[in-house]
Design a protein around this motif. Structure first.
Motif, PDB file in Angstrom:
ATOM      1  N   PRO A   1      43.758 -14.090 -39.648  1.00  0.00           N
ATOM      2  CA  PRO A   1      45.216 -14.231 -39.616  1.00  0.00           C
ATOM      3  C   PRO A   1      45.647 -15.387 -40.529  1.00  0.00           C
ATOM      4  CG  PRO A   1      44.257 -15.039 -37.567  1.00  0.00           C
ATOM      5  CD  PRO A   1      43.133 -14.444 -38.362  1.00  0.00           C
ATOM      6  N   TYR A   2      46.862 -15.328 -41.053  1.00  0.00           N
ATOM      7  CA  TYR A   2      47.328 -16.341 -42.004  1.00  0.00           C
ATOM      8  C   TYR A   2      47.192 -17.739 -41.433  1.00  0.00           C
ATOM      9  CZ  TYR A   2      50.223 -18.635 -45.545  1.00  0.00           C
ATOM     10  OH  TYR A   2      50.664 -19.437 -46.557  1.00  0.00           O
ATOM     11  N   THR A   3      47.551 -17.889 -40.160  1.00  0.00           N
ATOM     12  CA  THR A   3      47.531 -19.222 -39.556  1.00  0.00           C
ATOM     13  C   THR A   3      46.100 -19.745 -39.380  1.00  0.00           C
ATOM     14  OG1 THR A   3      47.775 -18.087 -37.463  1.00  0.00           O
ATOM     15  CG2 THR A   3      49.747 -19.114 -38.375  1.00  0.00           C
ATOM     16  N   GLY A   4      45.109 -18.835 -39.498  1.00  0.00           N
ATOM     17  CA  GLY A   4      43.723 -19.263 -39.382  1.00  0.00           C
ATOM     18  C   GLY A   4      43.113 -19.666 -40.726  1.00  0.00           C
ATOM     19  N   LEU A   5      43.909 -19.540 -41.809  1.00  0.00           N
ATOM     20  CA  LEU A   5      43.370 -19.882 -43.130  1.00  0.00           C
ATOM     21  C   LEU A   5      43.336 -21.400 -43.290  1.00  0.00           C
ATOM     22  CD1 LEU A   5      45.367 -17.298 -45.264  1.00  0.00           C
ATOM     23  CD2 LEU A   5      42.952 -17.150 -44.633  1.00  0.00           C
ATOM     24  N   HIS A   6      42.252 -21.895 -43.880  1.00  0.00           N
ATOM     25  CA  HIS A   6      42.122 -23.335 -44.015  1.00  0.00           C
ATOM     26  C   HIS A   6      43.091 -23.887 -45.058  1.00  0.00           C
ATOM     27  CE1 HIS A   6      40.570 -27.305 -44.175  1.00  0.00           C
ATOM     28  NE2 HIS A   6      40.005 -27.162 -45.356  1.00  0.00           N
ATOM     29  N   ARG A   7      43.060 -23.325 -46.244  1.00  0.00           N
ATOM     30  CA  ARG A   7      43.979 -23.733 -47.304  1.00  0.00           C
ATOM     31  C   ARG A   7      44.782 -22.498 -47.689  1.00  0.00           C
ATOM     32  NH1 ARG A   7      43.733 -29.204 -47.727  1.00  0.00           N
ATOM     33  NH2 ARG A   7      41.751 -30.040 -48.486  1.00  0.00           N
ATOM     34  N   PRO A   8      45.837 -22.175 -46.954  1.00  0.00           N
ATOM     35  CA  PRO A   8      46.490 -20.871 -47.131  1.00  0.00           C
ATOM     36  C   PRO A   8      46.923 -20.583 -48.570  1.00  0.00           C
ATOM     37  CG  PRO A   8      47.794 -22.331 -45.717  1.00  0.00           C
ATOM     38  CD  PRO A   8      46.457 -22.956 -45.881  1.00  0.00           C
TER      39      PRO A   8
ATOM     40  N   THR B   1      57.813  -7.469 -41.794  1.00  0.00           N
ATOM     41  CA  THR B   1      56.362  -7.269 -41.967  1.00  0.00           C
ATOM     42  C   THR B   1      55.793  -8.343 -42.892  1.00  0.00           C
ATOM     43  OG1 THR B   1      56.699  -4.905 -41.689  1.00  0.00           O
ATOM     44  CG2 THR B   1      54.613  -5.593 -42.664  1.00  0.00           C
ATOM     45  N   MET B   2      56.484  -8.598 -43.994  1.00  0.00           N
ATOM     46  CA  MET B   2      55.991  -9.611 -44.920  1.00  0.00           C
ATOM     47  C   MET B   2      55.948 -10.979 -44.242  1.00  0.00           C
ATOM     48  SD  MET B   2      57.027  -9.010 -48.774  1.00  0.00           S
ATOM     49  CE  MET B   2      55.975  -8.050 -49.773  1.00  0.00           C
ATOM     50  N   ARG B   3      56.966 -11.261 -43.444  1.00  0.00           N
ATOM     51  CA  ARG B   3      56.990 -12.540 -42.751  1.00  0.00           C
ATOM     52  C   ARG B   3      55.841 -12.635 -41.742  1.00  0.00           C
ATOM     53  NH1 ARG B   3      61.721 -15.484 -42.752  1.00  0.00           N
ATOM     54  NH2 ARG B   3      61.365 -15.953 -40.571  1.00  0.00           N
ATOM     55  N   MET B   4      55.491 -11.516 -41.123  1.00  0.00           N
ATOM     56  CA  MET B   4      54.366 -11.540 -40.176  1.00  0.00           C
ATOM     57  C   MET B   4      53.037 -11.709 -40.909  1.00  0.00           C
ATOM     58  SD  MET B   4      55.351  -9.046 -36.999  1.00  0.00           S
ATOM     59  CE  MET B   4      55.788  -7.576 -37.900  1.00  0.00           C
ATOM     60  N   ILE B   5      52.937 -11.089 -42.090  1.00  0.00           N
ATOM     61  CA  ILE B   5      51.710 -11.253 -42.878  1.00  0.00           C
ATOM     62  C   ILE B   5      51.496 -12.740 -43.156  1.00  0.00           C
ATOM     63  CG2 ILE B   5      50.602 -10.814 -45.120  1.00  0.00           C
ATOM     64  CD1 ILE B   5      52.112  -8.139 -45.224  1.00  0.00           C
ATOM     65  N   LEU B   6      52.590 -13.450 -43.407  1.00  0.00           N
ATOM     66  CA  LEU B   6      52.509 -14.856 -43.779  1.00  0.00           C
ATOM     67  C   LEU B   6      52.606 -15.813 -42.586  1.00  0.00           C
ATOM     68  CD1 LEU B   6      54.740 -14.610 -46.929  1.00  0.00           C
ATOM     69  CD2 LEU B   6      52.281 -15.030 -46.875  1.00  0.00           C
ATOM     70  N   GLY B   7      52.545 -15.252 -41.379  1.00  0.00           N
ATOM     71  CA  GLY B   7      52.547 -16.123 -40.209  1.00  0.00           C
ATOM     72  C   GLY B   7      53.874 -16.815 -39.947  1.00  0.00           C
ATOM     73  N   LEU B   8      54.938 -16.358 -40.611  1.00  0.00           N
ATOM     74  CA  LEU B   8      56.254 -16.973 -40.360  1.00  0.00           C
ATOM     75  C   LEU B   8      56.865 -16.414 -39.082  1.00  0.00           C
ATOM     76  CD1 LEU B   8      57.722 -16.921 -43.981  1.00  0.00           C
ATOM     77  CD2 LEU B   8      57.026 -18.939 -42.696  1.00  0.00           C
ATOM     78  N   ASP B   9      56.641 -15.139 -38.836  1.00  0.00           N
ATOM     79  CA  ASP B   9      57.076 -14.516 -37.591  1.00  0.00           C
ATOM     80  C   ASP B   9      55.822 -14.108 -36.820  1.00  0.00           C
ATOM     81  OD1 ASP B   9      59.575 -14.826 -38.597  1.00  0.00           O
ATOM     82  OD2 ASP B   9      60.160 -12.711 -38.482  1.00  0.00           O
TER      83      ASP B   9
END
Lengths: 248, 303, 301
Positions: B64-71, B43-51
């Motif tokens: 979504p994490y991957t949509g953040l400009h400067r994560p 779950t944590m990895r999905m929050i961070l867009g790793l999975d």
């Protein structure tokens, strides 16, 4: 006996000894096969020639022997070993014994593997093992592997790190001992006292020389082996004393 | 704020996370609990867009994490303190991270100071103790001064002073209005740190509530009563229909009543109290009770 | 029983352990606490004969570790769960350990069962999670059914169920009359596990006492009081003690009076009490109080 059984369980419960044995066999028999295939009437196959590249197998066995102790340090199992057997000298001697026997057996397999594949490829060549010199040249390989592995273990115990131990051994056996003879005047005088050079002399002394050997050996065949063994065991004793004294 | 909506992750035929929905609010430290294999790390990895979720989504402040400009400026995470090249120094590690998110270089020194690594910032990270690596991981998480922080087992390898420090630190971050999500197996520690809890088991949500509610809900609360006139107090309470048990050390354990009720009754009869303490169950008891059948893996020592 | 007498160890000019004496008694779980760099690991390694003291002595039932004939039958230790060859299976690891101390092979199955690793006994240890490695380490420690057990951070990597399990295991081992010595940084965990404590800082003994006594000595007891007549009660109490109000639920926290004294006062004055709970200090507070000068390494928040 218990400690030997302990070390046997340890050695064979990982795959690396099997890989090393297989690698040593494949390399040496492969080269022996190539040599045998390229011999001819002008350049006949001899017993000595079948064993010409035994040393390639020995390098693999030196690495295996060094790894047997450096991986214990790498993974911390050496501490588990010293907890189970606080007498460090016996624990390490047992390990040396088991690894050395294993190395000796691989050496015999390499020697007769090289001889066998040569015989298979050139069934008509005269490579029957008749004389004592020829027997020493073939069956002696196991003894050289055995003694060499003791030296490798001693280095492993002393330096504890895989990369360092393997580098020291290979650089020593492959480069230092060979190149030291080049030094003008004194080169040969030093080279004749080198351990692996003496191990090789034990195998080849008295046989037909493939190329002229410039070294004036201080000992005969068995004397050379004795000297090689003395150096290896001496280094092992130093290593054991160090291991006993230092913190695990 | 972190929102998971119908989050699902399958690896082949194994369902790691199963239709999981929860919200992590700002201004609070939220504990993320679950037995091994419950799906916390996934779950944590999905929050961070790793999975990538198989289904559902997870949003950070609506994106979504991957949509953040400067994560790194929005989310700081400490998942594994060992994600550092061993030959790189702490300062070099933070420098490239700062650069990647357009953060000023002075921020590196600030966070090193915050976690107490200034003295060793130039040394190679491979030589750090686990506690120091952990501090470096925390420094990296703080680098972008993010509003949302994720920590996975943050006290791992820290000594008692470090544990106290990070607990106060996380509570400080929450007080500043940040969202703090902490995953941990150390329930006695989490009971002190987290004010909210998200509890999962076998990939499913078991509970989302405050820590207090979680504990109260699943453990029976008793009140311990001591009095020099215990012989008079006990019959009074029994008479009121409460369950009274003698603890054998001249105290009573009363269930079915609040301490307020007991206090009122005792005072109305002019009796003296030497103790009147509500006994709260532990987070561990509550957790064991609620996740009992969600544990994948049992040791046999109880037998 | 473990006895350390004036134990000393230095590495070059750094003094790791300095004139340390303590006794760990059987039948109890004894916690071994100290800040990072206090010398706990070094001490444990000296107990087990892995490191050689520069001075002093540490004995196990009167003997040096190194002179024990079958050490694993006397002492079981879990210092680092990663001390296993990653390519060796859990079963093989225990097999050579058992063989080295003349233990029957049947014991391997027993301890694997105890720690719940039976199903993965044949798998290579390198693929184990930290929690599973930890269980394998515990299995190794229990193998010789030893009277003395040493654990260094035993809950490391375990999940809540594993933590509860190992705490109960340690209590059971102590109840059986064994000596259990546990080092840990997790004070909230240790306060539930250890009956006795040995606390060191900068290589020196800070305290050897029961957990209860340690907390009692270093922290101040206080009493939490709630009442529907809070103002009246506060006036009464403030005359004789320090009273602080809890910001969350407005309870009064009283320093300097016992719960019994407050109860008597309230009854005398006809004040109704809704709560009267004696609060003990935590092990953490006590530890911070006593070791604050002995911490090597400070963070700034």
């Amino acid at each position: 006996m218990t400690l030997l059984a302990v070390e046997r369980i340890k050695l064979f419960s990982t795959r690396s000894p099997w890989w090393c044995a297989a690698l040593a066999l494949v390399i040496t028999t492969g080269i022996a096969a190539l040599i045998a295939a390229n011999t001819s009437a002008e350049f006949p196959l001899t017993v000595g020639l079948t064993q010409a590249f035994y040393s390639f197998g020995m390098y693999v066995v030196l690495v295996m022997a060094a790894l047997a102790v450096t991986t214990e340090y790498r993974f911390g199992t050496i501490k588990a070993t010293f907890l189970a057997v606080p007498n460090r000298v016996s624990a390490l001697v047992a390990k040396t014994a088991v690894v050395a026997v294993m190395a000796g057996l691989i050496g015999e397999a390499v020697a007769f593997g090289q001889w066998g594949i040569s015989k298979l490829i050139k069934p008509n060549a005269d490579i029957a093992i008749n004389s004592a010199v020829e027997w020493r040249n073939v069956a002696g390989v196991g003894l050289v592997f055995l003694v060499g592995s003791i030296l490798a273990l001693a280095v492993g115990i002393l330096v504890r790190h895989t990369a360092a131990a393997v580098s020291i051994l290979l650089v020593w056996a492959l480069i230092v001992e060979q190149l030291i003879g080049i030094i003008p005047k004194i080169g040969e005088k030093i080279q004749r006292w080198m351990p692996f050079v003496n191990g090789n002399h034990f195998l080849t002394a008295g046989g037909p020389e493939l190329q002229p050997d410039p070294i004036k050996y201080p000992f005969g065949a068995w004397g050379s082996l004795g000297y090689f063994a003395a150096v290896s065991v001496g280094l092992l004793i130093v290593a054991l004393v160090v291991a006993k004294r230092r913190d695990a | 704020m972190i929102e998971a909506i119908g989050l699902t992750k399958r690896y082949g035929r194994t369902v790691a996370v199963d239709n999981l929905s929860f919200t992590v609010e700002p201004g609070r430290v939220t504990g993320f609990l679950g037995p091994n294999g419950a799906g916390k790390s996934t779950t944590m990895r999905m929050i961070l867009g790793l999975d990538r979720p198989t289904a559902g989504r997870v949003l950070i402040d609506g994106k979504p994490y991957t949509g953040l400009h400067r994560p790194l400026r929005t989310v700081g995470a400490l998942l594994d303190a060992k994600w550092v090249h061993p030959n790189r120094s702490a300062r070099a590690h933070l420098k490239w991270l700062a650069k990647s998110n357009g953060l000023p270089a002075r921020r590196v020194d600030e966070v090193l100071e915050t976690v107490g690594l200034t003295g060793v910032a130039g040394k190679r990270a491979g030589g750090y103790s686990l506690g120091m690596s952990q501090r470096l991981g925390i420094a990296a998480a703080l680098l972008g001064d993010p509003q949302v922080l994720l920590f996975d087992e943050p006290v791992n390898g820290l000594d008692p002073e470090g544990i106290l420090w990070i607990r106060n630190f996380m509570q400080g971050l929450a007080k500043e209005g940040r969202t703090v999500l902490v995953s941990s197996h150390l329930l006695s520690e989490m009971a002190l740190t987290a004010s909210d809890l998200v509890v999962i088991g076998k990939g499913k949500l078991i509970s989302q509530s405050t820590t207090q509610e979680f504990v109260d809900r699943s453990s029976e609360s008793a009140v311990k009563v001591r009095s020099p006139q215990l012989g008079q107090v006990a019959p009074l309470l029994v008479h009121k229909g409460f369950t009274v048990r003698d603890n054998g050390d001249s105290s009573l354990s009363v269930t079915g009543a609040t301490s307020d009720q007991i206090g009122d009754i005792v005072a109305a009869h002019g009796l003296v109290l030497h103790e009147l303490s509500p006994q709260r169950g532990s987070l561990e008891e509550a957790f064991m009770q609620l996740t009992g059948d969600a544990v994948e893996y049992h040791a046999e020592i109880g037998k | 029983m473990i006895e350390a007498v004036r134990l000393k160890k230095h590495y070059g000019r750094t003094i790791a352990v300095d004139d340390l004496s303590f006794t760990v008694c059987p039948g109890r779980v004894t916690g071994f606490l100290g800040p990072n760099g206090a010398g706990k690991s070094t001490t444990m390694r000296m107990i087990l004969g892995l490191d050689r003291p520069n001075g002093g002595d540490v004995l196990i039932d009167g003997q040096h570790y190194a002179s024990l004939k079958h050490p694993l039958r006397k002492v079981g230790a879990l210092l680092d769960a990663k001390w296993v060859h990653p390519n060796r299976s859990a079963h093989s690891h225990l097999k050579w350990l058992a063989r080295s101390n003349g233990l029957p092979t049947s014991r391997i199955g027993d301890v694997l069962e105890m720690v719940g690793l039976t199903a993965v006994a044949g798998k290579r240890a390198g693929g184990f999670s930290l929690g599973m490695s930890q269980r394998l380490g515990v299995a190794g420690a229990l193998l010789g059914d030893p009277e003395i057990l040493l654990f260094d951070e035993p809950v490391n990597g375990l999940d809540p169920e594993g933590i509860l399990w190992i705490r109960q295991l340690m209590h059971r081992l102590a109840d059986e009359g064994r000596t259990v010595f546990v080092s840990s940084h997790l004070l909230s965990e240790m306060s539930q596990t250890a009956q006795d404590l040995i606390v060191i800082g900068r290589g020196k003994l800070i305290a050897q006492t029961t957990t209860e006594q340690f907390i009692h000595d270093a922290t101040e007891d206080r009493v939490r009081v709630r009442s529907p007549q809070a103002d009246r009660l506060r006036e009464l109490l403030a005359a004789r003690a320090t009273v602080i109000e809890d910001a969350v639920d407005h309870a009064l926290v009283v320093h300097g009076l016992s719960a019994a004294e407050i109860g008597e006062m309230a009854a005398e004055q006809g004040v109704v009490l809704h709560e009267l709970s004696p609060q003990r200090g935590s092990l953490e507070e006590a530890f911070m109080q006593l070791t604050s000068e002995a911490v090597d390494y400070h963070a700034h928040s």
